[in-house]
Design a protein around this motif. Structure first.
Motif, PDB file in Angstrom:
ATOM      1  N   ARG A  89      -6.138   7.029   4.578  1.00 54.91           N
ATOM      2  CA  ARG A  89      -5.736   5.652   4.262  1.00 54.91           C
ATOM      3  C   ARG A  89      -5.308   4.903   5.530  1.00 54.91           C
ATOM      4  NH1 ARG A  89      -4.310   3.189  -0.552  1.00 54.91           N
ATOM      5  NH2 ARG A  89      -4.442   5.209  -1.633  1.00 54.91           N
ATOM      6  N   SER A  93      -7.492   1.825   7.182  1.00 49.40           N
ATOM      7  CA  SER A  93      -6.804   0.535   7.300  1.00 49.40           C
ATOM      8  C   SER A  93      -6.902   0.005   8.725  1.00 49.40           C
ATOM      9  CB  SER A  93      -5.329   0.671   6.897  1.00 49.40           C
ATOM     10  OG  SER A  93      -5.194   1.047   5.553  1.00 49.40           O
ATOM     11  N   SER A 120      -1.236   9.756  -4.686  1.00 54.81           N
ATOM     12  CA  SER A 120      -2.033   8.991  -5.651  1.00 54.81           C
ATOM     13  C   SER A 120      -2.975   9.842  -6.487  1.00 54.81           C
ATOM     14  CB  SER A 120      -2.865   7.942  -4.908  1.00 54.81           C
ATOM     15  OG  SER A 120      -3.855   8.575  -4.098  1.00 54.81           O
ATOM     16  N   LEU A 122      -5.930  10.519  -5.645  1.00 51.11           N
ATOM     17  CA  LEU A 122      -7.230   9.870  -5.536  1.00 51.11           C
ATOM     18  C   LEU A 122      -8.179  10.665  -4.650  1.00 51.11           C
ATOM     19  CD1 LEU A 122      -6.219   6.113  -5.033  1.00 51.11           C
ATOM     20  CD2 LEU A 122      -6.951   7.232  -7.157  1.00 51.11           C
ATOM     21  N   GLU A 126     -12.118   6.750  -3.424  1.00 48.21           N
ATOM     22  CA  GLU A 126     -11.191   5.887  -4.159  1.00 48.21           C
ATOM     23  C   GLU A 126     -10.123   5.314  -3.231  1.00 48.21           C
ATOM     24  OE1 GLU A 126     -11.309   7.938  -8.587  1.00 48.21           O
ATOM     25  OE2 GLU A 126     -10.182   8.958  -7.008  1.00 48.21           O
ATOM     26  N   VAL A 127      -9.725   6.122  -2.247  1.00 47.83           N
ATOM     27  CA  VAL A 127      -8.779   5.637  -1.240  1.00 47.83           C
ATOM     28  C   VAL A 127      -9.422   4.515  -0.427  1.00 47.83           C
ATOM     29  CG1 VAL A 127      -7.480   6.237   0.844  1.00 47.83           C
ATOM     30  CG2 VAL A 127      -7.570   7.849  -1.081  1.00 47.83           C
ATOM     31  N   ASP A 129     -11.892   2.553  -1.251  1.00 48.58           N
ATOM     32  CA  ASP A 129     -12.087   1.366  -2.081  1.00 48.58           C
ATOM     33  C   ASP A 129     -10.795   0.588  -2.302  1.00 48.58           C
ATOM     34  OD1 ASP A 129     -14.777   1.821  -2.291  1.00 48.58           O
ATOM     35  OD2 ASP A 129     -14.689   2.764  -4.266  1.00 48.58           O
ATOM     36  N   GLU A 130      -9.649   1.264  -2.196  1.00 47.40           N
ATOM     37  CA  GLU A 130      -8.376   0.554  -2.295  1.00 47.40           C
ATOM     38  C   GLU A 130      -8.051  -0.205  -1.010  1.00 47.40           C
ATOM     39  OE1 GLU A 130      -5.530   2.724  -5.598  1.00 47.40           O
ATOM     40  OE2 GLU A 130      -4.984   2.827  -3.482  1.00 47.40           O
TER      41      GLU A 130
END
Length: 339
Positions: A89, A93, A120, A122, A126-127, A129-130
């Motif tokens: 993540r 980012s 999470s 996830l 999925e991470v 996509d967040e």
């Protein structure tokens, strides 16, 4: 347009993939620790993670990620993330900020992490996509039965690239497919990720069984029923059932559950011989099976999926329950159809 490769993560797998991509394409290996970067440049090898394997001079060791991305702004960039999912993540980012800042439209991300995010629960995609808007960039997962040391010394290896973008899959074939590496393609990102994550936990179970000297029959039973748990979990969240009979399913599971270089299996061996988690080396504890086991169990319960082997591993790892007791508990379960 020229393809430039940036590998983020200077552990054994990151170093090995950088070596592999450098045969055909300009490759940069990002090392966050400046001191470690200087050591690698001086020694011409990554002694900390991939000892006695020479790093080709064609690999550029870098410590300033933003500078290199800015320098390559007019080329096609493929970033390969060889990092634990616990860092995914944060790194994604950071990359997203660079993409926006420099208006990058020719950048793709490949990730190799195997697991679920602890808090999470996830999966990696999925991470992502967040963090990054859906379809903003091309991404895919590279996985399969592979030990970094064997890839680095050019022993035969087969891997799978899973992505929803055909062009990206073709790029990975161009970059990695050669004499000793065969690349297969898939569109089942969920199935590939689930196979890669859950097989590590089943490998710990196999190690515990071997440590207890329960024999080859028991190991075969754990692998077979473990594969069923993996498949049930994956299908429940949208994976294709057939994926689990390929490289990233049974292939990766067999290697990790039986190979002597498998950290997950070796953790299980130590526990089977009587050690607890606190007595096992920090290096081994970084194995992804330990890190994601609880997250997998949590999500399985949310999905109402039975995962008795995975639950047993969690009981042993985190509750300190005696492995022998767990074995008796598993064997005492009611008989059921083998399907």
């Amino acid at each position: 347009m020229n393809i430039n490769i940036i590998v983020i993560g200077s552990g054994s797998w990151g170093t090995s993939l950088a070596i592999s991509t450098s045969y055909k394409f300009t490759t940069y290996l990002f090392v966050r620790d400046h001191k470690q970067a200087q050591i690698i440049i001086k020694d011409k090898e990554n002694k900390k993670y991939l000892n006695n394997i020479r790093i080709p001079s064609s690999i550029h060791i870098i410590t300033d990620l933003q500078k290199i991305i800015k320098l390559l702004i007019n080329s096609k960039i493929i970033i390969i993330l060889c990092i634990p999912i616990s860092n995914l993540r944060k790194i994604v980012s950071e990359l997203y900020n660079y993409i926006i800042k420099f208006q990058l439209f020719n950048i793709s991300i490949i990730y190799t992490c195997k697991g679920l995010e602890s808090n999470s629960c996830l999966l990696p995609h999925e991470v992502i996509d967040e963090v990054i808007p859906v379809d903003f960039i091309k991404y895919g997962v590279l996985s399969g039965p592979s030990f970094a040391q064997e890839v680095a010394i050019k022993l035969p290896t087969a891997l799978t690239i899973a992505s929803n973008h055909e062009n990206l899959k073709n790029d990975i074939i161009k970059i990695l497919h050669r004499d000793n590496i065969r690349i297969y393609t898939s569109s089942d990102i969920i199935g590939v990720e689930v196979g890669g994550a859950l097989k590590n936990i089943i490998a710990i179970a196999c190690g515990i069984s071997d440590g207890l000297q329960l024999g080859f029959n028991a190991r075969a039973a754990i692998i077979t029923r473990g594969l069923k748990e993996i498949q049930n979990f994956g299908v429940k969240i949208g994976a294709c059932p057939k994926t689990f009979f390929g490289l990233t399913g049974i292939g990766d599971l067999v290697l990790t559950a039986t190979g002597n270089m498998s950290r997950n299996r070796n953790i299980g061996l130590e526990i089977g011989k009587g050690k607890c988690l606190k007595e096992i080396s920090t290096y081994q504890l970084n194995a992804e099976g330990v890190k994601c086991a609880q997250a997998v169990l949590t999500r399985a319960k949310q999905l109402n999926i039975e995962v008795p082997i995975i639950e047993a591993v969690c009981d042993i790892l985190f509750k300190g329950i005696n492995p022998t007791f767990i074995v008796k508990k598993l064997l005492s379960k009611d008989s059921k159809t083998d399907s």
